[in-house]
Enzyme design. Structure first.
Site: not given
Length: 364
Positions: A275, A323, A335
């Site tokens: 990510c 994240h 993402h």
């Protein structure tokens, strides 16, 4: 559901219970989709007992992949430290080599001075001066003696200072080598945690039949849709504009061009990403270096109100900032979700939002 399928699902739930100790709480990652109609059940299309069991599997998979994400951030942070410490050791080694070359040069100069004194009969300049019978020579010589004394004292001070510098560089290099070893050990521990959690998640999924995996994917999508629908219904997008900077548009273009590429923990492209690897590389392509990990991005980049976010801004998720996704507009992020998934678009509100940070604070 037949006895065979029931047995497979029961096995999956059993595996879930066996790996609970590895997990931390979390939420699924999914692509955006319209929220379910009012009154729709999360287990629609799935038998009640099977739906309940699959929901437990879904929650446990979320926990395992969230734990892997946390460990991935720790791995990336250790990797970044190791890179910096390796570069510091190289820099210090260069300084040590340069210092030793300078010491050799200074010692050669000191040796030359001693040799000149020897050729002068072994007497110091002061003694030879005192033996002079010529007053004019005495006065001229006195000036030369003072200059020689200053030069000798300066040479000795420079030798001492250079020696001290070399010794300090050596101590610093030893300290950096110790830190590098600690970073490598932290990396190894994080890698082990990542692999354990991914292995546990794969074991859970492998115990499911194909039909059950499809049902599980639908449950994941519905959970994301519910979260996104709740987020949108709050009116959060009402005041959000669409403007961005030139650099922001470049970052978004880079990130969205990676859609479909696999997630790989610790990866920064160009074929695979995690990510924060995706977001950091996207902004690097726009000419702006940002921190490597989602936690460092949250800690070090400028925070902005969610109602003021613009395309290119980074949305940080979960209480531990484990994240990150890039906002592309219209309530959507791009993402790299988690192992087994590819870079994709998702609803910006499909996961718990910690906050928004802005890499580029300038305006066009």
């Amino acid at each position: 559901m037949g006895p065979g399928k029931r047995g497979l699902l029961t096995a999956a739930v059993t595996v879930v219970c066996a790996v609970t100790v590895l997990a931390v709480p979390g939420t699924a990652f999914a692509a955006p989709a319209p929220p379910p109609p009012p009154g729709a059940s999360a287990s629609a299309g799935v038998g009640a007992p099977a739906g309940k069991d699959l929901e437990a599997v879904r929650e446990k998979l979320d926990e395992l992949y969230r734990a892997a994400a946390v460990a991935t951030d720790a791995y990336n942070a250790a990797e970044e430290k190791a890179r910096k410490q390796s570069a510091d050791i190289v820099r210090l080694a260069k300084k040590i080599a340069e210092g030793r070359e300078k010491l050799d040069e200074l010692r050669d100069r000191a040796g030359a001075a001693a040799a000149a004194q020897y050729r002068g009969g072994g007497l110091p300049p002061e003694a030879r001066l005192m033996l002079s019978d010529d007053p004019q020579e005495f006065l001229a010589g006195a000036g030369r003696v003072r200059q020689g004394q200053h030069a000798t004292n300066g040479l000795l001070r420079e030798v001492t200072r250079t020696q001290q510098d070399v010794e300090q560089y050596a101590r610093d290099a030893d300290a950096q080598r110790g830190k590098l070893e600690a970073a490598r050990e932290a990396k190894a521990r994080a890698q082990k945690r990542i692999e354990q959690r991914i292995e546990a998640a794969e074991k859970v999924e492998s115990a499911l039949a194909e039909e059950e995996r499809e049902q599980l994917a639908r449950l994941e999508q519905r959970a994301a849709d519910r979260a996104q629908g709740t987020w949108l219904s709050s009116g959060i997008l009402d005041g959000i504009g669409g403007g961005t900077t030139r650099a922001g548009r470049k970052a978004v273009a880079y990130a969205t061009a990676q859609i479909g590429k696999p997630y790989q923990w610790g990866a920064e492209g160009p074929r695979t990403y995690d990510c924060s690897g995706l977001t950091s590389q996207a902004w690097m392509s726009a000419g702006l270096g940002i921190p490597r990990t989602s936690q460092a991005q949250w800690q070090q980049l400028e925070r902005v109100d969610i109602r003021a976010m613009r395309p290119g801004d980074l949305i940080i998720y979960f209480d531990d900032a484990s994240h990150v996704g890039m906002y592309v507009g219209d309530g959507v992020i791009v993402h790299a979700p988690r192992p087994g998934r590819t870079v994709t678009l998702a609803g910006a509100g499909s996961m718990p939002i910690l906050g928004v940070v802005r890499p580029d604070t300038t305006a066009d």
